[in-house]
Design a protein around this motif. Structure first.
Motif, PDB file in Angstrom:
ATOM      1  N   GLN A  65      23.080 -49.110 -99.375  1.00  0.00           N
ATOM      2  CA  GLN A  65      23.554 -50.248 -98.570  1.00  0.00           C
ATOM      3  C   GLN A  65      22.773 -51.525 -98.832  1.00  0.00           C
ATOM      4  O   GLN A  65      22.839 -52.464 -98.033  1.00  0.00           O
ATOM      5  CB  GLN A  65      23.532 -49.931 -97.066  1.00  0.00           C
ATOM      6  N   ARG A 106      13.297 -49.125 -91.507  1.00  0.00           N
ATOM      7  CA  ARG A 106      13.085 -50.381 -90.769  1.00  0.00           C
ATOM      8  C   ARG A 106      13.859 -50.323 -89.463  1.00  0.00           C
ATOM      9  O   ARG A 106      14.986 -49.856 -89.434  1.00  0.00           O
ATOM     10  CB  ARG A 106      13.618 -51.567 -91.568  1.00  0.00           C
ATOM     11  N   ARG A 140      16.412 -57.354 -81.764  1.00  0.00           N
ATOM     12  CA  ARG A 140      17.585 -58.211 -81.848  1.00  0.00           C
ATOM     13  C   ARG A 140      17.703 -59.125 -80.638  1.00  0.00           C
ATOM     14  O   ARG A 140      17.415 -58.710 -79.515  1.00  0.00           O
ATOM     15  CB  ARG A 140      18.853 -57.355 -81.935  1.00  0.00           C
ATOM     16  N   ASP A 183       8.429 -62.053 -95.697  1.00  0.00           N
ATOM     17  CA  ASP A 183       8.785 -61.024 -96.683  1.00  0.00           C
ATOM     18  C   ASP A 183       7.806 -61.047 -97.857  1.00  0.00           C
ATOM     19  O   ASP A 183       7.674 -60.061 -98.584  1.00  0.00           O
ATOM     20  CB  ASP A 183      10.226 -61.247 -97.157  1.00  0.00           C
ATOM     21  N   VAL A 229      12.573 -58.516 -92.884  1.00  0.00           N
ATOM     22  CA  VAL A 229      13.809 -59.273 -93.103  1.00  0.00           C
ATOM     23  C   VAL A 229      14.248 -59.868 -91.773  1.00  0.00           C
ATOM     24  O   VAL A 229      14.115 -59.242 -90.728  1.00  0.00           O
ATOM     25  CB  VAL A 229      14.944 -58.401 -93.695  1.00  0.00           C
ATOM     26  N   THR A 255      17.555 -62.163 -90.105  1.00  0.00           N
ATOM     27  CA  THR A 255      18.932 -62.505 -90.449  1.00  0.00           C
ATOM     28  C   THR A 255      19.693 -63.096 -89.271  1.00  0.00           C
ATOM     29  O   THR A 255      19.627 -62.575 -88.157  1.00  0.00           O
ATOM     30  CB  THR A 255      19.694 -61.229 -90.898  1.00  0.00           C
ATOM     31  N   PRO A 265      23.599 -64.219 -83.195  1.00  0.00           N
ATOM     32  CA  PRO A 265      22.664 -63.106 -83.093  1.00  0.00           C
ATOM     33  C   PRO A 265      21.520 -63.253 -84.102  1.00  0.00           C
ATOM     34  O   PRO A 265      21.695 -63.873 -85.154  1.00  0.00           O
ATOM     35  CB  PRO A 265      23.529 -61.904 -83.462  1.00  0.00           C
ATOM     36  N   ARG A 289      13.804 -57.109 -88.854  1.00  0.00           N
ATOM     37  CA  ARG A 289      13.456 -55.707 -89.110  1.00  0.00           C
ATOM     38  C   ARG A 289      12.223 -55.596 -89.989  1.00  0.00           C
ATOM     39  O   ARG A 289      11.976 -56.429 -90.856  1.00  0.00           O
ATOM     40  CB  ARG A 289      14.593 -54.981 -89.835  1.00  0.00           C
ATOM     41  N   GLY A 322      16.881 -49.955 -94.868  1.00  0.00           N
ATOM     42  CA  GLY A 322      17.118 -51.087 -93.968  1.00  0.00           C
ATOM     43  C   GLY A 322      17.833 -50.695 -92.696  1.00  0.00           C
ATOM     44  O   GLY A 322      17.716 -51.356 -91.674  1.00  0.00           O
ATOM     45  N   TYR A 366      28.055 -60.839 -99.160  1.00  0.00           N
ATOM     46  CA  TYR A 366      27.784 -60.010 -97.984  1.00  0.00           C
ATOM     47  C   TYR A 366      26.735 -58.966 -98.349  1.00  0.00           C
ATOM     48  O   TYR A 366      26.837 -58.335 -99.399  1.00  0.00           O
ATOM     49  CB  TYR A 366      29.062 -59.296 -97.519  1.00  0.00           C
ATOM     50  N   ASP A 367      25.740 -58.803 -97.486  1.00  0.00           N
ATOM     51  CA  ASP A 367      24.721 -57.780 -97.709  1.00  0.00           C
ATOM     52  C   ASP A 367      24.309 -57.185 -96.374  1.00  0.00           C
ATOM     53  O   ASP A 367      24.518 -57.789 -95.321  1.00  0.00           O
ATOM     54  CB  ASP A 367      23.495 -58.401 -98.410  1.00  0.00           C
ATOM     55  N   HIS A 368      23.706 -56.006 -96.432  1.00  0.00           N
ATOM     56  CA  HIS A 368      23.195 -55.356 -95.229  1.00  0.00           C
ATOM     57  C   HIS A 368      21.948 -56.110 -94.769  1.00  0.00           C
ATOM     58  O   HIS A 368      21.046 -56.357 -95.562  1.00  0.00           O
ATOM     59  CB  HIS A 368      22.864 -53.906 -95.561  1.00  0.00           C
ATOM     60  N   SER A 369      21.934 -56.490 -93.493  1.00  0.00           N
ATOM     61  CA  SER A 369      20.827 -57.322 -93.001  1.00  0.00           C
ATOM     62  C   SER A 369      19.489 -56.599 -93.054  1.00  0.00           C
ATOM     63  O   SER A 369      18.449 -57.220 -93.240  1.00  0.00           O
ATOM     64  CB  SER A 369      21.097 -57.754 -91.556  1.00  0.00           C
ATOM     65  N   GLY A 370      19.515 -55.281 -92.891  1.00  0.00           N
ATOM     66  CA  GLY A 370      18.247 -54.549 -92.873  1.00  0.00           C
ATOM     67  C   GLY A 370      17.790 -54.141 -94.249  1.00  0.00           C
ATOM     68  O   GLY A 370      16.598 -53.912 -94.477  1.00  0.00           O
ATOM     69  N   ALA A 371      18.744 -54.052 -95.190  1.00  0.00           N
ATOM     70  CA  ALA A 371      18.442 -53.433 -96.482  1.00  0.00           C
ATOM     71  C   ALA A 371      18.244 -54.431 -97.610  1.00  0.00           C
ATOM     72  O   ALA A 371      17.917 -54.030 -98.725  1.00  0.00           O
ATOM     73  CB  ALA A 371      19.566 -52.463 -96.855  1.00  0.00           C
ATOM     74  N   THR A 372      18.438 -55.708 -97.342  1.00  0.00           N
ATOM     75  CA  THR A 372      18.420 -56.683 -98.430  1.00  0.00           C
ATOM     76  C   THR A 372      17.232 -57.630 -98.303  1.00  0.00           C
ATOM     77  O   THR A 372      17.177 -58.442 -97.380  1.00  0.00           O
ATOM     78  CB  THR A 372      19.731 -57.499 -98.443  1.00  0.00           C
ATOM     79  N   PRO A 373      16.268 -57.499 -99.224  1.00  0.00           N
ATOM     80  CA  PRO A 373      15.103 -58.394 -99.179  1.00  0.00           C
ATOM     81  C   PRO A 373      15.537 -59.859 -99.182  1.00  0.00           C
ATOM     82  O   PRO A 373      16.586 -60.201 -99.746  1.00  0.00           O
ATOM     83  CB  PRO A 373      14.349 -58.037-100.471  1.00  0.00           C
ATOM     84  N   ILE A 407      26.074 -58.928 -86.660  1.00  0.00           N
ATOM     85  CA  ILE A 407      24.629 -58.954 -86.440  1.00  0.00           C
ATOM     86  C   ILE A 407      23.893 -58.232 -87.563  1.00  0.00           C
ATOM     87  O   ILE A 407      22.748 -58.571 -87.860  1.00  0.00           O
ATOM     88  CB  ILE A 407      24.294 -58.343 -85.055  1.00  0.00           C
ATOM     89  N   ASN A 408      24.546 -57.249 -88.195  1.00  0.00           N
ATOM     90  CA  ASN A 408      23.844 -56.437 -89.195  1.00  0.00           C
ATOM     91  C   ASN A 408      24.273 -56.736 -90.636  1.00  0.00           C
ATOM     92  O   ASN A 408      24.182 -55.898 -91.508  1.00  0.00           O
ATOM     93  CB  ASN A 408      24.050 -54.948 -88.889  1.00  0.00           C
ATOM     94  N   LYS A 409      24.767 -57.965 -90.840  1.00  0.00           N
ATOM     95  CA  LYS A 409      25.150 -58.367 -92.197  1.00  0.00           C
ATOM     96  C   LYS A 409      24.512 -59.699 -92.544  1.00  0.00           C
ATOM     97  O   LYS A 409      24.365 -60.561 -91.683  1.00  0.00           O
ATOM     98  CB  LYS A 409      26.666 -58.606 -92.290  1.00  0.00           C
ATOM     99  N   VAL A 410      24.207 -59.880 -93.822  1.00  0.00           N
ATOM    100  CA  VAL A 410      24.037 -61.218 -94.360  1.00  0.00           C
ATOM    101  C   VAL A 410      25.452 -61.740 -94.577  1.00  0.00           C
ATOM    102  O   VAL A 410      26.274 -61.042 -95.165  1.00  0.00           O
ATOM    103  CB  VAL A 410      23.257 -61.199 -95.685  1.00  0.00           C
ATOM    104  N   CYS A 411      25.730 -62.941 -94.078  1.00  0.00           N
ATOM    105  CA  CYS A 411      27.116 -63.430 -94.091  1.00  0.00           C
ATOM    106  C   CYS A 411      27.493 -63.978 -95.464  1.00  0.00           C
ATOM    107  O   CYS A 411      26.764 -64.788 -96.035  1.00  0.00           O
ATOM    108  CB  CYS A 411      27.305 -64.497 -93.017  1.00  0.00           C
TER     109      CYS A 411
END
Lengths: 434, 434
Positions: free
Chosen positions: A195, A213, A217, A259, A265, A267, A288, A292, A359, B226-233, B278-282
């Motif tokens: 992901q 992580r 929020r 970071d 991270v 966001t 929002p 993390r 993440g 689009y990326d996962h907010s927790g998983a993307t540095p 909330i859990n995405k990079v837009c």
């Protein structure tokens, strides 16, 4: 041992992934298979039909499914994931973890192996929070971790979770009692797509997760004044959207700095201009904030820095603001012993791998928190895409994941529940330092 | 003349405003009275019942209403506004212009005056674009300016404008033919609330409008990933919302600079984070941009500067962007002769006034564009509030507006269609330089 290592059937894996894809498939070739809907029920029925008839199969009080060809074993290593999805999500999230686990167990069974850690397939209900706002419903219930409050959470049609369970045919009674015999469970393993972009950028087939992580929020609200866009000179405005923009940039700046200092991270992934319009200066904006880290103390420190930036920026723009905490979870450190053994198994199958944090949360973290040594193995997300119809991974990575599970179950290890240190993890496949 | 000047009946004005408020009144004490709905029809019926029986009354082919006690006059000064509203708008927008016009004409009639410019009350349909996305439907039709395309515009239930007109009982035939005899019309006057903060901040009762700012409008789309907010540095992100935030701040900065150099406002009043969570990079954000000035050349110059800032900022953030022009209107310069005479009438009634531009369009601008000398008189919007249930003005300002209309109609002037210069206007009641 490696010369006679059982070999997985990748065509069978692909067939099952493709057949499950059809259940809840969307117009854009994604999948919508929400918790406790008929789509989730149908895919559980499909899976049950796919299980070899020699497997012992049982379902718990909330519909989680377990299966093993070694029901008489004194102890068992549980392996699995979930089958539900987000709205218009990808075909691999969760499903890949179930099908790779089944493939490893079925391959071991077909090759008449007697693994030192006889595995049990574990398939959980409702991991995604898309329907009830509650994550990992099935695995938390299996571990006696679901609360009565969680159980009463409602979907967008105001259907409570307990009612949806009943409609699917399940009647749990004592939520605080685990539905699985934890004394028999030596460990838990889960395969999942990453992901994120880390593995795809580093060209590794596999990722061994060291920590998960966890987010803190907030909902941030910025208030100014509504004015006519054409009639209000620039210097008489209290523009909430311009103020929110400055705050979002400040959050990004602090997140980037943090970071570099440690694991973090930050966001802002959504925004609402309340009663926004092309011909108004916007008077209220909300968005929002998701922060993390694998290191809770470091996260707290950056959280304070960000909240101070929000205050200062709102002041500079002459705006009011509110911050409302909506979630605060603790990071989970996965079993060091399991991670080390996963790395060893990946290495012996000649798969490229690296250690990395996760993440997002997964079913496996609940086992770790319940005291069961647990591991998480990632395959790459192509371009980091997740929760999208475009979610994809690589065939070689899927094969490597199945091989790693097979080798893990065949290894002679005693699993103890050691902790990782919560520092920034920069390890890779080359050395085992993490 | 001033010792025997006819005196308006402010209680009658307030009674009529309050009675009309009840037609389409919302739970939050606002008003929803969209074009060609039963609410608009009912308020036209109410107004017809309020007209003195000696008045000659007629309705044109789209439901605009005209009334005068001097139907035989060779020429007439038209005075009026509209009765429709936006969704949950205020009780004064449009209605105040109709009721003050009626009060001035009725007061003149009751005092048996024979004004040199005998006035006609003009009440237009559908000035707000809230229902059909089309502004000033009634006055444009009255002037033969509505196009067949405008006539086919649909509301959010896909009802075309022409069908809504038919349902209200009107059957226009030749759109290019004015419904009023323009040769008889010596001028047009409209009273309206300001919809901005300028008069309320300067404590003037009245504003004499010199120009109408016109917008150029864009839809801006910013695209990242689009990326996962927790998983993307942080350093692997292509965050469209952070990029859009930087662009919005750049627009505000250029707008502020330009408002110091000349007459200009630039606004981003809304924003959409496409599939934000909330859990995405837009990965995609869109927002409207509205740039207005009384000076078209200056506006073009600032527009180029803003578009260049958008390009540079998107580049800095490694994002793609699109700009789509959605509207381009030309500013209108009101009749200098009329404005001058309005100022003189305000002055002679001892009302404080200032010259100012209008931020939005009004029915009166169509008369000016059709070659009829036209004027626009503002009363203050308390706190600049407009298009809101909280819209309010001051009783003294309403009385001053009626007195100014009365004095205007009684003055001996020949109206010629002179133009204002399009420079920044900083005049006030003290001198007539604008």
């Amino acid at each position: 041992m490696s010369d006679r290592m059982p070999k997985e059937d990748i065509d069978r894996v692909q067939r099952r992934l493709n057949q499950i894809w059809e259940i809840g498939k969307t117009d854009s070739s994604g999948v919508t298979r929400l918790a406790y809907t008929s789509e989730e029920n149908v895919v559980f029925d499909y899976l049950r039909d796919e299980l070899p008839r020699e497997f012992d199969v049982w379902t718990d009080s909330v519909g989680n499914l377990f299966a093993t060809p070694w029901p008489e074993a004194e102890n068992s290593l549980y392996i699995g994931s979930h089958l539900d999805s987000v709205i218009n999500g990808g075909r691999l999230d969760g499903v890949l973890g179930v099908i790779t686990a089944l493939e490893a167990i079925q391959t071991l069974h077909e090759s008449s192996c007697q693994p030192p850690n006889p595995p049990t397939l574990a398939v959980f209900r409702g991991e995604e929070s898309a329907r009830f706002g509650q994550h990992t419903i099935g695995s938390r219930t299996a571990l006696g971790m679901l609360t009565v409050e969680d159980f009463s959470a409602t979907d967008q049609n105001d259907v409570p979770l307990w009612h949806a369970m009943q409609q699917a045919g399940f009647h749990p009674e004592n939520l605080s009692e685990p539905t699985i015999d934890l004394d028999r469970v030596t460990g838990f393993l889960e395969v999942h797509i990453e992901q994120g972009r880390v593995l795809d950028e580093s060209d590794d087939d596999l990722g061994v997760v060291t920590n998960i992580r966890a987010p803190v929020r907030y909902k941030i609200t910025v208030e100014g004044a509504y004015d006519h866009s054409g009639a209000t000179p620039m210097n008489l405005r209290h523009d909430a959207l311009a103020g929110a923009s400055a705050i979002i940039l400040a959050i990004q700046r602090v997140g980037k700095e943090a970071d570099n200092e440690g694991d973090l991270v930050a966001t802002v992934g959504d925004i609402t201009a309340v009663d926004g319009a092309i011909n108004k200066v916007c008077g209220e904006v909300s968005f929002p904030l998701d922060i993390r880290s694998v290191n809770e103390a470091f996260r707290d420190q950056i959280e304070s820095r960000i909240l101070e930036e929000i205050r200062m920026t709102a002041d500079q723009h002459n705006l009011q603001f509110e911050v409302q905490e909506i979630d605060r979870s603790s990071p989970v450190t996965m079993s060091e012993e399991i991670a080390s053994q996963l790395a060893h198994a990946a290495d012996s199958s000649e798969s490229g791998y690296r250690f990395l944090p996760s993440g997002g949360g997964h079913d496996t973290m609940n086992f770790q928190q319940a005291g069961v040594p647990a591991g998480l193995l990632f395959v790459p997300s192509v371009d980091g895409v997740s929760h999208s119809p475009d979610e994809e991974t690589y065939d070689d990575a899927v094969a490597a994941a199945v091989q790693t599970l097979i080798r893990f179950t065949l290894s002679e290890i005693e699993i103890a529940n050691k902790k990782f240190t919560e520092n920034k993890i920069e390890g890779n496949g080359g050395d085992h330092a993490f």
